[in-house]
Design an enzyme around this catalytic site. Structure first.
Site, short mmCIF file in Angstrom:
data_model
loop_
_atom_site.label_atom_id
_atom_site.label_comp_id
_atom_site.label_asym_id
_atom_site.label_seq_id
_atom_site.Cartn_x
_atom_site.Cartn_y
_atom_site.Cartn_z
N ASN A 138 -11.55 4.70 -22.32
CA ASN A 138 -12.98 4.93 -22.55
C ASN A 138 -13.51 5.72 -21.36
OD1 ASN A 138 -15.66 4.85 -23.13
ND2 ASN A 138 -15.91 2.64 -22.81
N LYS A 154 -16.30 7.14 -21.12
CA LYS A 154 -17.77 7.03 -20.99
C LYS A 154 -18.36 8.44 -20.80
CE LYS A 154 -17.00 2.38 -19.42
NZ LYS A 154 -17.44 1.23 -18.65
N HIS A 163 -19.58 -1.28 -28.11
CA HIS A 163 -19.28 -1.45 -26.68
C HIS A 163 -20.51 -2.07 -26.00
CE1 HIS A 163 -18.62 -0.49 -22.46
NE2 HIS A 163 -17.33 -0.45 -22.77
N GLU A 184 -13.77 -8.06 -24.45
CA GLU A 184 -14.17 -7.44 -23.19
C GLU A 184 -15.37 -8.19 -22.61
OE1 GLU A 184 -13.86 -3.14 -21.78
OE2 GLU A 184 -15.70 -3.17 -22.92
N GLY A 191 -16.06 -2.88 -14.95
CA GLY A 191 -16.43 -2.00 -13.83
C GLY A 191 -16.12 -2.58 -12.45
N SER A 213 -12.03 -4.07 -16.15
CA SER A 213 -11.35 -3.95 -14.86
C SER A 213 -9.83 -3.96 -14.97
CB SER A 213 -11.83 -5.04 -13.90
OG SER A 213 -13.20 -4.87 -13.67
#
Ligand code: PGA
Length: 259
Positions: free
Chosen positions: A9, A11, A97, A167, A173, A215
């Site tokens: 992903n 982003k 998401h 998730e 992150g 992560s």
């Protein structure tokens, strides 16, 4: 054994199409060596078409990061439908998401986007996960509710065409040291599968790939798949560097070979 998936992903990265193409080509070279593992790149919408063209015939698929709630072409300024993504070469789409949910996307919206993705020929990669964990386990109710409501518009036959990503929002992150342990991932994957079994059937639940995201880095990737029993990984920041992401692909490939 279910197939493994590694989903990148990106982003809103990188900042130019030439950087995106360089990254995609480099990842595709490594993906070609990953046996039994499907690598899927989800670039920014603007870069999807050139990347899909560059990767045509290679062992690396392309996915959208979201699809419109509108299913047909028409007067919908700024929207991109699942069908348009399919036409551009996408075969997968992230749906729900947490960064989209944070912008106001409800389970109801997710449930219809999921239908649009399926109707448009895409495999939905549906993201679920709790905002925070409590010692009493109430977060499991939140998780079960989110799964139930997000999947409410799909039949048992169609649900077998989706991929779920567990998730937890609090684990996104960060670095591998702050991510979930593989023991916790194993527990959550079992819980998601049990919830799917209660909604559909045990046989159907067994057929649905359940990935982990949050992560993921080369340090924890293989343990999350091997001990966490996840069918693959959704990777954010660590997918933006070809070397780092390739290390993740290689370590998941090695888990399969040892099994
Ligand atoms: P992360 O992002 O790997 O940077 O935690 C994952 C995601 O948001 O999908």
């Amino acid at each position: 054994m279910r197939q493994k998936f590694i989903v990148a992903n990106w982003k809103m990265n990188p900042n130019t199409v030439s950087r995106a193409l360089t990254l995609a080509r480099s990842v595709a070279r490594h993906a070609a060596r990953a046996r039994g593992t499907r690598v899927i790149l989800c670039p920014p919408t603007l870069f999807l078409l050139p990347i899909a063209n560059a990767l045509a015939g290679r062992k690396c698929a392309v996915g959208a990061q979201d699809v419109s709630l509108k299913e047909k072409v028409g007067p919908h300024t700024g929207e991109v439908s699942a069908g348009l993504f399919y036409g551009a070469g996408a075969r997968y789409a992230l749906i729900g998401h947490s960064e989209r949910r944070a912008l106001g996307e409800t389970d109801e919206i997710v449930s219809w986007k999921l239908v649009n993705a399926l109707d448009g020929g895409l495999t939905p990669i549906v993201c679920v996960g709790e905002r925070e964990r409590d010692a009493g386990g109430l977060y499991l109710h939140t998780l079960a509710d989110e799964i139930t409501h997000s999947l409410k518009n799909v039949s048992g036959a169609r649900v077998q065409r989706i991929i779920i990503v567990y998730e937890p929002i609090w684990a996104i992150g960060k670095t591998a040291s702050a991510a979930l342990t593989s023991h916790d991932v194993h527990h959550s994957v079992l819980f998601v599968r049990k919830t799917l079994a209660s909604l559909f059937s045990r046989k159907i639940a067994e057929a649905i790939p359940i990935l982990y995201g949050g992560s993921v880095e080369p340090e924890n990737a293989s343990a999350l798949v091997r001990e966490g029993n996840a069918d693959g990984l959704l990777v954010g920041h660590a997918s933006l560097d070809a070397h780092t992401f390739s290390a993740i692909i290689a370590s998941v490939g090695r888990v399969r070979e040892r099994r």
